[in-house]
Write an enzyme that holds these catalytic residues in place. Structure first.
Site, PDB file in Angstrom:
ATOM      1  NE  ARG A   1      -0.909  -0.069   4.922  1.00 53.55           N
ATOM      2  CZ  ARG A   1       0.013   0.455   5.736  1.00 53.55           C
ATOM      3  NH1 ARG A   1       0.620   1.581   5.415  1.00 53.55           N
ATOM      4  NH2 ARG A   1       0.322  -0.140   6.859  1.00 53.55           N
TER       5      ARG A   1
ATOM      6  CG  HIS B   1      -3.639   1.119   8.956  1.00 58.01           C
ATOM      7  ND1 HIS B   1      -4.019  -0.111   8.479  1.00 58.01           N
ATOM      8  CD2 HIS B   1      -4.472   1.400   9.985  1.00 58.01           C
ATOM      9  CE1 HIS B   1      -5.043  -0.558   9.202  1.00 58.01           C
ATOM     10  NE2 HIS B   1      -5.338   0.338  10.111  1.00 58.01           N
TER      11      HIS B   1
ATOM     12  CE1 TYR C   1       4.075   1.384   8.104  1.00 58.24           C
ATOM     13  CE2 TYR C   1       3.509   2.873   9.900  1.00 58.24           C
ATOM     14  CZ  TYR C   1       3.187   2.257   8.712  1.00 58.24           C
ATOM     15  OH  TYR C   1       1.975   2.525   8.132  1.00 58.24           O
TER      16      TYR C   1
END
Lengths: 325, 360
Positions: free
Chosen positions: B259, B263, B273
Site C-alpha cells: 500500500r 494504513h 516504519y
C-alpha cells in the site's frame, strides 16, 4: 512538575514502572517501533529495548494467552488492546482465564496484569472502536476496572494498576487523550484503585460519573450553578469495585443523585450504582435516582455520534427533574 | 528423523504472468480474456486509482470519514474480483471497498460507509456481500459458513474473502481455512500481503516463509501470487473458483503487494516504519504501469483512453459525493429501529423518548 496531556501521563507511568521493575513488559500491536497508534508507548522501545517493549503478531486472543503465560513466569505484563472494541477477540483470556486464575488455582497462581486499551466515543472512529464495554468487564468477578478522567489520575492509577497483583482493566477515553493538560509530577506516585474522587462540591444533587462524562457533569454543574442549583460531582475512577462510601456520604448530604455514563442504559455500571444507593440510603432520598446514558442500541455509526452520545444538556434536564420531583 | 519445513516452503514459488516491464513471461497460464476484457481491467484499475486519490483529498477536506487507502493494491483487489460472477458472495475487509464497488455497490454508498452512515452498509439486494469487516479476520470464519451454505444449496457460486498479512495471525484465519477445508466448501481466501500490518512488518507476524503455505496445515490448496500483476491474480482466482465449483475445496491465495499510502487516514505515518528505498522499490512494480505497458504493446491502450477514464472517474466521484452529502442524516430513532425485527419494550420506550426529542 510538568504539564502533561493524559496520554503523556500514561506513557510516563509505563516509563516509571519499566524503570523500577525489570519484570514489567509492555507489548501489543504496533506498540514497539510505531509507539502505539495513539503514541501511548512512544519512545519506550528505544529506551528499554525490544525485550521489554515489543510488537506482537496481530491477534488479540494471542496477546491475551501470551500475557497469562508470561505472568506465570514472574513477569508483570502490560499488554495493550489497540481499541477496546477488539476485546471480544480476547474475552476468553481476560474473563474466562485471567480473572479466574487466582480463584481456580487456590492462590497458587496470580495474574499481576494490566490490560490497557483506548475506548470511548466522539472521535469519529469506525465500528467497534468506540464502544463503552466497561460494564461487560465490571460484571466479571476477579477483575478491577479503572477509568481515569484526568492526566494526574491516569498516571497514579496506572502505576497502581501495574503494581497490583491481580488483573486490572485500564480503560483510556480517547477523547481525553489530548483534550487538556495539567500538572503531573515527574516522580512516581500512586492513586488508590477503588477510591472515587469528589471533583466538585455541592449540596443539592450528586452527579456520579466516570471517564469523559465527568467533564460533561462538571460543565452541567457550572450551568446549574447559574440557576442556583449546587451540584456535587463524583468521579468513580474505578467502576469495579465501586466506592460506595464516597457516594453515600455525598447522597446523604444532597438527598438527590443522577448517575451518568456514556454507555448504553441496559445492565451497566450506572444501574449498579443506583442499586447501591437505594439499598443503603433510600431514606435519605428526596427523589428517585435517575440515569443519563446512551440509548440501548449498538454504538452509533460515527456520523450520528453527536445525537447519540449523552451530553451536559441531558444531565441538566435530569437534574431539573429530580429537583422538581 | 525427517525435517520437512524447508522442502515444503521451497514448493511455494511466486506465480507471475507479466513481469515488471509488462512482458508476458508465462504464456501457459495467460488467461483467456478478450481484448475488451483486458481493457476493462485496465479501466477499472485507473478508475480505482483516481477514486483513491480523490477519497484521500475528500477525507482531508473533512468530507469523508474513515478511509483506508488502496493505491498499490489495485491488481490484488480488482484482478481477484474480476474472476467472480454476479452471484458470488463477497466478504471484504475494511480496505476492500473497490471490490464491493465493482461488484455493484453504488459509489455514493461507499462514501456513506466512509462517512459513518449505516446506509453505506446496506448492500443492494442484488449484491451478495457483507459490509467491510472491521475486526481483523472475522470475515474468514464467516466465509466458511457462506461457502458451506452454497454447497448445501447446490449453488454454483463461491464465497470470497480478503484479509491482510496481519490477519493471518488471527485465530479466525486458521479456523476459517480449516473449517472450509473440512467441509470442502467452495471458498476463496485472499491474503493481500502488503508487507505491513499498520507498522508491524510481515516478518514479525510469523516464522513462515510464505503465507500461502499456511494452506498446507489446513489441507487446502495454497498459492503465492505476484499481487502487482493483475493477470496473475485474475488467473489464480479464476482457477480457484473453478476448483471450488467443481467440489475440489477452498484455496488460499497470497498476493504480494504494497500500500503506497498510510494504513488509514486517521493519523498513521508510514515514515515511522517504512523506508523511502522500500517505497521506491515497490513503485517500480506498480500494477498500472506494468499492465499499461502490456496493453500498449498490444495497441489496446493509449493516453487518450486513459484520460477518458480519468475524466469519467472524476465526474462520477463528484456526483456521488454530492449524493452522499444530500442523503438524510441518521437519527437515533433510525438506529433504534434497526436493532430488532420487533422492538422490545425498553427500546419501544426509548423510541418514543427520542421521537419527542427529534421533533423539537
Amino acid at each position: 512538575m510538568a504539564q502533561m496531556t493524559m496520554i503523556q501521563a500514561i506513557t510516563d507511568a509505563m516509563r516509571t514502572e519499566l524503570k523500577k521493575d525489570e519484570n514489567v513488559l509492555v507489548f501489543g500491536e504496533d506498540v514497539g517501533k510505531n509507539g502505539g497508534v495513539f503514541r501511548a508507548t512512544e519512545g519506550l522501545q528505544d529506551e528499554f529495548g525490544e525485550d521489554r517493549v515489543f510488537d506482537t503478531p496481530l491477534a488479540e486472543s494471542g496477546i491475551g494467552g501470551l500475557t497469562i503465560g508470561l505472568a506465570t513466569q514472574g513477569f508483570r505484563p502490560v499488554p495493550e488492546i489497540q481499541f477496546f472494541g477488539f476485546v471480544y477477540e480476547v474475552i476468553d483470556s481476560i474473563s474466562g482465564q485471567m480473572a479466574r486464575m487466582r480463584y481456580r488455582s487456590g492462590g497458587r497462581w496470580n495474574m499481576p496484569v494490566t490490560v490497557r486499551a483506548p475506548f470511548g466515543g466522539g472521535v469519529h472512529t469506525p465500528e467497534l472502536h468506540a464502544d463503552s464495554l466497561e460494564g461487560l468487564m465490571a460484571q466479571q468477578p476477579g477483575l478491577k476496572v479503572v477509568i481515569p478522567s484526568t492526566p494526574y489520575e491516569a498516571k497514579g492509577l496506572l502505576i497502581s494498576a501495574i503494581r497490583d497483583n491481580d488483573p486490572v482493566i485500564f480503560l483510556e477515553h480517547m477523547k481525553l487523550y489530548r483534550s487538556f493538560r495539567e500538572e503531573v509530577p515527574e516522580e512516581e506516585y500512586t492513586v488508590e484503585i477503588g477510591k472515587a474522587d469528589v471533583k466538585r462540591e455541592g449540596k443539592d444533587v450528586t452527579l456520579v460519573s466516570y471517564g469523559a462524562m465527568v467533564h460533561s457533569c462538571l460543565k452541567a454543574a457550572e450551568e446549574l450553578e447559574k440557576d442556583g442549583i449546587s451540584a456535587e460531582v463524583i468521579d468513580l475512577r474505578t467502576v469495579s469495585p465501586i466506592d460506595t462510601d464516597t457516594i453515600l456520604e455525598s447522597v446523604k448530604k444532597t438527598n438527590r443523585a443522577i448517575v451518568v455514563q456514556e454507555a448504553q442504559k441496559q445492565a451497566g455500571v450506572a444501574a449498579n450504582v443506583v442499586s447501591e444507593i437505594q439499598e443503603r440510603a433510600i431514606l435519605h432520598l428526596e427523589a428517585p435516582v435517575l440515569r443519563v446514558t446512551a440509548p440501548d442500541t449498538v454504538y452509533a455509526f460515527s456520523d450520528a455520534e453527536e445525537v447519540w452520545l449523552p451530553n451536559h444538556k441531558d444531565i441538566i434536564e435530569k437534574v431539573n427533574a429530580v429537583m422538581n420531583f | 528423523m525427517k525435517h520437512v519445513l524447508e522442502s515444503v516452503e521451497s514448493l511455494f514459488e511466486t506465480f507471475q504472468i507479466l513481469n515488471e516491464d509488462g512482458e508476458l513471461v508465462n504464456k501457459d497460464d495467460m488467461p483467456d480474456l478478450s481484448d475488451d476484457e483486458l481493457k476493462e481491467l485496465m479501466r477499472r484499475m485507473v478508475y480505482t486509482r483516481i477514486l483513491d486519490q480523490r477519497s484521500i483529498a475528500l477525507n482531508r477536506q473533512g468530507r469523508l470519514g474513515f478511509y483506508a487507502p488502496t493505491a498499490g493494491q489495485e491488481a490484488s483487489q480488482l484482478g481477484s474480483q474480476f474472476a467472480l460472477e454476479k452471484d458470488d458472495f463477497l466478504l471484504p475487509g475494511y480496505r476492500d471497498v473497490p471490490q464491493l464497488i465493482w461488484q455493484g455497490l453504488p459509489l455514493y454508498q461507499a462514501f456513506l460507509f466512509s462517512k459513518g452512515h449505516f446506509h453505506g452498509n446496506q448492500m443492494p439486494e442484488d449484491l451478495q456481500a457483507l459490509s467491510p469487516q472491521i475486526i481483523i479476520g472475522a470475515q474468514y470464519v464467516q466465509t466458511a459458513g457462506v461457502a458451506l451454505g452454497m454447497k448445501k444449496c447446490g449453488a454454483k457460486t463461491v464465497a470470497i474473502t480478503y484479509t491482510g498479512d496481519g490477519g493471518t495471525s488471527q485465530g479466525d484465519f486458521y479456523e476459517g481455512i480449516n473449517f472450509a477445508g473440512a467441509f470442502k466448501a467452495p471458498a476463496i481466501f485472499v491474503v493481500q500481503n502488503n508487507g505491513f500490518a499498520i507498522s508491524v512488518p510481515r516478518e514479525l507476524q510469523t516464522n513462515a516463509k510464505t503465507l500461502a503455505q499456511k494452506a498446507v496445515a489446513a489441507g487446502i490448496e495454497g498459492i503465492q501470487v505476484d499481487g502487482m500483476d493483475v493477470l496473475a491474480v485474475y488467473a489464480a482466482t479464476k482457477h480457484a473458483r473453478e476448483r471450488a465449483i467443481a467440489g475440489e475445496g477452498p484455496t488460499l491465495i497470497e498476493t504480494l503487494t504494497y500500500r503506497y499510502g498510510p494504513h488509514t487516514m486517521s493519523g498513521d505515518d508510514p515514515t515511522r516504519y517504512r523506508s523511502e528505498e522500500l517505497d521506491n522499490e515497490w513503485a517500480k512494480k506498480d500494477p498500472l504501469v506494468r499492465f499499461r505497458k502490456f496493453l500498449e504493446g498490444k495497441k489496446l491502450w493509449s493516453e487518450d483512453e486513459e484520460n477518458k477514464v480519468i475524466e469519467e472517474a472524476k465526474e462520477d466521484i463528484k456526483k456521488a459525493i454530492k449524493e452522499a452529502e444530500k442523503y438524510p442524516k441518521q437519527k437515533v430513532t433510525d438506529l433504534i429501529g434497526n436493532m430488532f425485527e420487533v422492538l422490545p419494550s425498553n427500546l419501544q420506550e426509548q423510541m418514543e423518548e427520542y421521537k419527542e426529542k427529534e421533533s423539537k
